[in-house]
Design a protein around this motif. Structure first.
Motif, PDB file in Angstrom:
ATOM      1  N   LEU A 109       3.596   5.408  11.943  1.00  0.00           N
ATOM      2  CA  LEU A 109       2.888   5.008  10.726  1.00  0.00           C
ATOM      3  C   LEU A 109       1.408   5.372  10.807  1.00  0.00           C
ATOM      4  N   SER A 110       0.809   5.144  11.972  1.00  0.00           N
ATOM      5  CA  SER A 110      -0.605   5.459  12.147  1.00  0.00           C
ATOM      6  C   SER A 110      -0.855   6.962  12.010  1.00  0.00           C
ATOM      7  N   PHE A 111       0.061   7.758  12.557  1.00  0.00           N
ATOM      8  CA  PHE A 111      -0.109   9.215  12.559  1.00  0.00           C
ATOM      9  C   PHE A 111       0.208   9.844  11.203  1.00  0.00           C
ATOM     10  N   ASN A 112       1.294   9.418  10.574  1.00  0.00           N
ATOM     11  CA  ASN A 112       1.755  10.063   9.338  1.00  0.00           C
ATOM     12  C   ASN A 112       1.175   9.433   8.077  1.00  0.00           C
ATOM     13  N   LEU A 113       1.132   8.115   8.042  1.00  0.00           N
ATOM     14  CA  LEU A 113       0.668   7.437   6.830  1.00  0.00           C
ATOM     15  C   LEU A 113      -0.847   7.289   6.794  1.00  0.00           C
ATOM     16  N   LEU A 114      -1.439   6.907   7.919  1.00  0.00           N
ATOM     17  CA  LEU A 114      -2.884   6.682   7.967  1.00  0.00           C
ATOM     18  C   LEU A 114      -3.661   7.899   8.426  1.00  0.00           C
ATOM     19  N   ALA A 115      -2.940   8.970   8.788  1.00  0.00           N
ATOM     20  CA  ALA A 115      -3.561  10.247   9.181  1.00  0.00           C
ATOM     21  C   ALA A 115      -4.542  10.082  10.336  1.00  0.00           C
ATOM     22  N   GLN A 116      -4.171   9.244  11.306  1.00  0.00           N
ATOM     23  CA  GLN A 116      -4.999   9.059  12.494  1.00  0.00           C
ATOM     24  C   GLN A 116      -4.721  10.170  13.506  1.00  0.00           C
TER      25      GLN A 116
ATOM     26  N   VAL B 240       0.837  -1.210   0.000  1.00  0.00           N
ATOM     27  CA  VAL B 240       0.000   0.000   0.000  1.00  0.00           C
ATOM     28  C   VAL B 240       0.867   1.253   0.000  1.00  0.00           C
ATOM     29  N   LEU B 241       1.912   1.250   0.829  1.00  0.00           N
ATOM     30  CA  LEU B 241       2.814   2.395   0.890  1.00  0.00           C
ATOM     31  C   LEU B 241       3.509   2.609  -0.449  1.00  0.00           C
ATOM     32  N   GLY B 242       3.905   1.508  -1.087  1.00  0.00           N
ATOM     33  CA  GLY B 242       4.544   1.611  -2.393  1.00  0.00           C
ATOM     34  C   GLY B 242       3.632   2.228  -3.431  1.00  0.00           C
ATOM     35  N   VAL B 243       2.366   1.836  -3.415  1.00  0.00           N
ATOM     36  CA  VAL B 243       1.390   2.407  -4.357  1.00  0.00           C
ATOM     37  C   VAL B 243       1.225   3.897  -4.128  1.00  0.00           C
ATOM     38  N   LEU B 244       1.098   4.304  -2.865  1.00  0.00           N
ATOM     39  CA  LEU B 244       0.906   5.720  -2.550  1.00  0.00           C
ATOM     40  C   LEU B 244       2.096   6.576  -2.974  1.00  0.00           C
ATOM     41  N   LEU B 245       3.294   6.037  -2.801  1.00  0.00           N
ATOM     42  CA  LEU B 245       4.494   6.811  -3.116  1.00  0.00           C
ATOM     43  C   LEU B 245       4.832   6.818  -4.598  1.00  0.00           C
ATOM     44  N   LEU B 246       4.562   5.713  -5.301  1.00  0.00           N
ATOM     45  CA  LEU B 246       5.002   5.571  -6.687  1.00  0.00           C
ATOM     46  C   LEU B 246       3.936   5.930  -7.721  1.00  0.00           C
ATOM     47  N   GLN B 247       2.668   5.962  -7.295  1.00  0.00           N
ATOM     48  CA  GLN B 247       1.583   6.207  -8.256  1.00  0.00           C
ATOM     49  C   GLN B 247       1.750   7.494  -9.067  1.00  0.00           C
ATOM     50  N   PRO B 248       2.185   8.621  -8.448  1.00  0.00           N
ATOM     51  CA  PRO B 248       2.320   9.845  -9.245  1.00  0.00           C
ATOM     52  C   PRO B 248       3.451   9.791 -10.274  1.00  0.00           C
ATOM     53  N   TRP B 249       4.365   8.843 -10.147  1.00  0.00           N
ATOM     54  CA  TRP B 249       5.563   8.847 -10.970  1.00  0.00           C
ATOM     55  C   TRP B 249       5.591   7.756 -12.030  1.00  0.00           C
ATOM     56  N   LEU B 250       4.762   6.734 -11.904  1.00  0.00           N
ATOM     57  CA  LEU B 250       4.843   5.584 -12.800  1.00  0.00           C
ATOM     58  C   LEU B 250       3.549   5.379 -13.570  1.00  0.00           C
ATOM     59  N   THR B 251       3.680   4.804 -14.740  1.00  0.00           N
ATOM     60  CA  THR B 251       2.508   4.407 -15.515  1.00  0.00           C
ATOM     61  C   THR B 251       1.877   3.184 -14.843  1.00  0.00           C
ATOM     62  N   PRO B 252       0.610   2.876 -15.157  1.00  0.00           N
ATOM     63  CA  PRO B 252      -0.038   1.720 -14.520  1.00  0.00           C
ATOM     64  C   PRO B 252       0.736   0.419 -14.690  1.00  0.00           C
ATOM     65  N   GLY B 253       1.316   0.208 -15.862  1.00  0.00           N
ATOM     66  CA  GLY B 253       2.066  -1.019 -16.089  1.00  0.00           C
ATOM     67  C   GLY B 253       3.306  -1.109 -15.224  1.00  0.00           C
ATOM     68  N   LEU B 254       4.079  -0.028 -15.181  1.00  0.00           N
ATOM     69  CA  LEU B 254       5.278  -0.011 -14.350  1.00  0.00           C
ATOM     70  C   LEU B 254       4.936  -0.069 -12.863  1.00  0.00           C
TER      71      LEU B 254
END
Length: 223
Positions: free
Chosen positions: A130-137, A70-84
Motif C-alpha cells: 500500500l505504501s509503495f503503490n498507493l502512497l507512491a513512497q 481515501v482509496l474509494g475516492v481515488l478510484l471512483l472520482q473519475p467515474w462518479l458525479t460529486p453527489g454519487l
C-alpha cells in the motif's frame, strides 16, 4: 494474556526505539518518525482483530475505514458525479467500519490464524504494498513501513506468550503456545487461505532487492 493498555504501551515504546534508530542511521528523515511510531503501535494491536467486542477490534476498523475511504475516492472520482461519490464514500465508510468488523468477528476465532507469524508477514507485506503503490513512497521507505507493522505484530504475540507464563506458580497457562506460532495448527484451512493471500500480495510489494539491501545495512549495525 496482556491487556489492551499493555499492548499499545509496549508497542509504542518499540516504535519510539525503531524511529530513533532509523533516524540516527539516516534511513528516514525526522518527519517520518511519527508515522513509524504509529505503524508499530498499530501492529501492536492488530492481532486482536479477531477478538470479538474488544477495544482493539473497534479501534482497528475505525482506523481502517479512513484509508479505505481515501482509496474509494481515488478510484471512483473519475467515474462518479460529486453527489454519487459522496453516497459511495458513505457506503464505503459504513461497510468497513461496521459491516466488515461484524463479518470479521464471525469468521475468525481468537488466538487462531491472526495470532501467528504468517499473519504478521501478511500484514507487513500489505503495508509495504500500500505504501509503495498507493502512497507512491520509495521502495526502501515502503519496506520500512512494512517492517514497522511487523515489529508491532511480533511485540503483541511475544507479550501474549510472556503473560502465559505463571512465574509465581511456576507453571504454563493453557494459553501458552497459542500466540507466537507459525500458523493455526487446529484449523489447516485457515493456513491455506493465509498462504493464498500472501502469494496474491507478492506481485504488488516493492522490489525485493531493496529489502535485501536493508537487511544488509541493518546487520552492519550489530557489528
Amino acid at each position: 494474556m496482556a491487556n489492551f493498555r499493555t499492548h499499545i504501551t509496549v508497542a509504542t515504546a518499540g516504535g519510539v526505539l525503531m524511529a530513533y534508530v532509523g533516524w540516527q542511521t539516516q534511513w528516514w528523515p525526522a518527519n517520518q518518525a511519527l508515522l513509524i511510531i504509529s505503524l508499530v503501535a498499530f501492529g501492536g494491536i492488530l492481532p486482536d482483530i479477531d477478538a470479538d467486542r474488544s477495544r482493539s477490534i473497534r479501534l482497528i476498523f475505525n482506523l481502517l475505514s479512513v484509508p479505505s475511504l481515501v482509496l474509494g475516492v481515488l478510484l471512483l472520482q473519475p467515474w462518479l458525479t460529486p453527489g454519487l461519490l459522496l453516497v459511495a464514500c458513505g457506503g464505503i465508510y459504513f461497510s468497513v467500519r461496521y459491516f466488515a468488523a461484524v463479518l470479521f468477528s464471525r469468521l475468525t476465532v481468537h488466538r487462531g490464524i491472526w495470532h501467528s507469524l504468517m499473519a504478521a508477514v501478511l500484514c507487513a507485506l500489505a503495508t509495504a504494498a500500500l505504501s509503495f503503490n498507493l502512497l507512491a513512497q520509495p521502495a526502501w521507505l515502503a519496506w520500512c513501513h512494512g517492517a514497522a507493522v511487523l515489529l508491532g505484530f511480533i511485540i503483541h504475540l511475544s507479550l501474549d506468550e510472556l503473560f502465559s507464563v505463571d512465574l509465581e506458580g511456576a507453571r504454563l497457562k493453557r494459553s501458552f503456545g497459542t500466540a507466537l506460532k507459525l500458523g493455526d495448527g487446529r484449523r489447516p484451512l485457515s493456513n491455506v487461505f493465509m498462504l493464498i493471500a500472501l502469494f496474491t500480495l507478492v506481485p504488488w510489494v516493492p522490489p525485493w532487492d531493496v529489502l535485501v539491501e536493508l537487511f544488509r545495512q541493518g546487520s552492519l549495525l550489530w557489528r
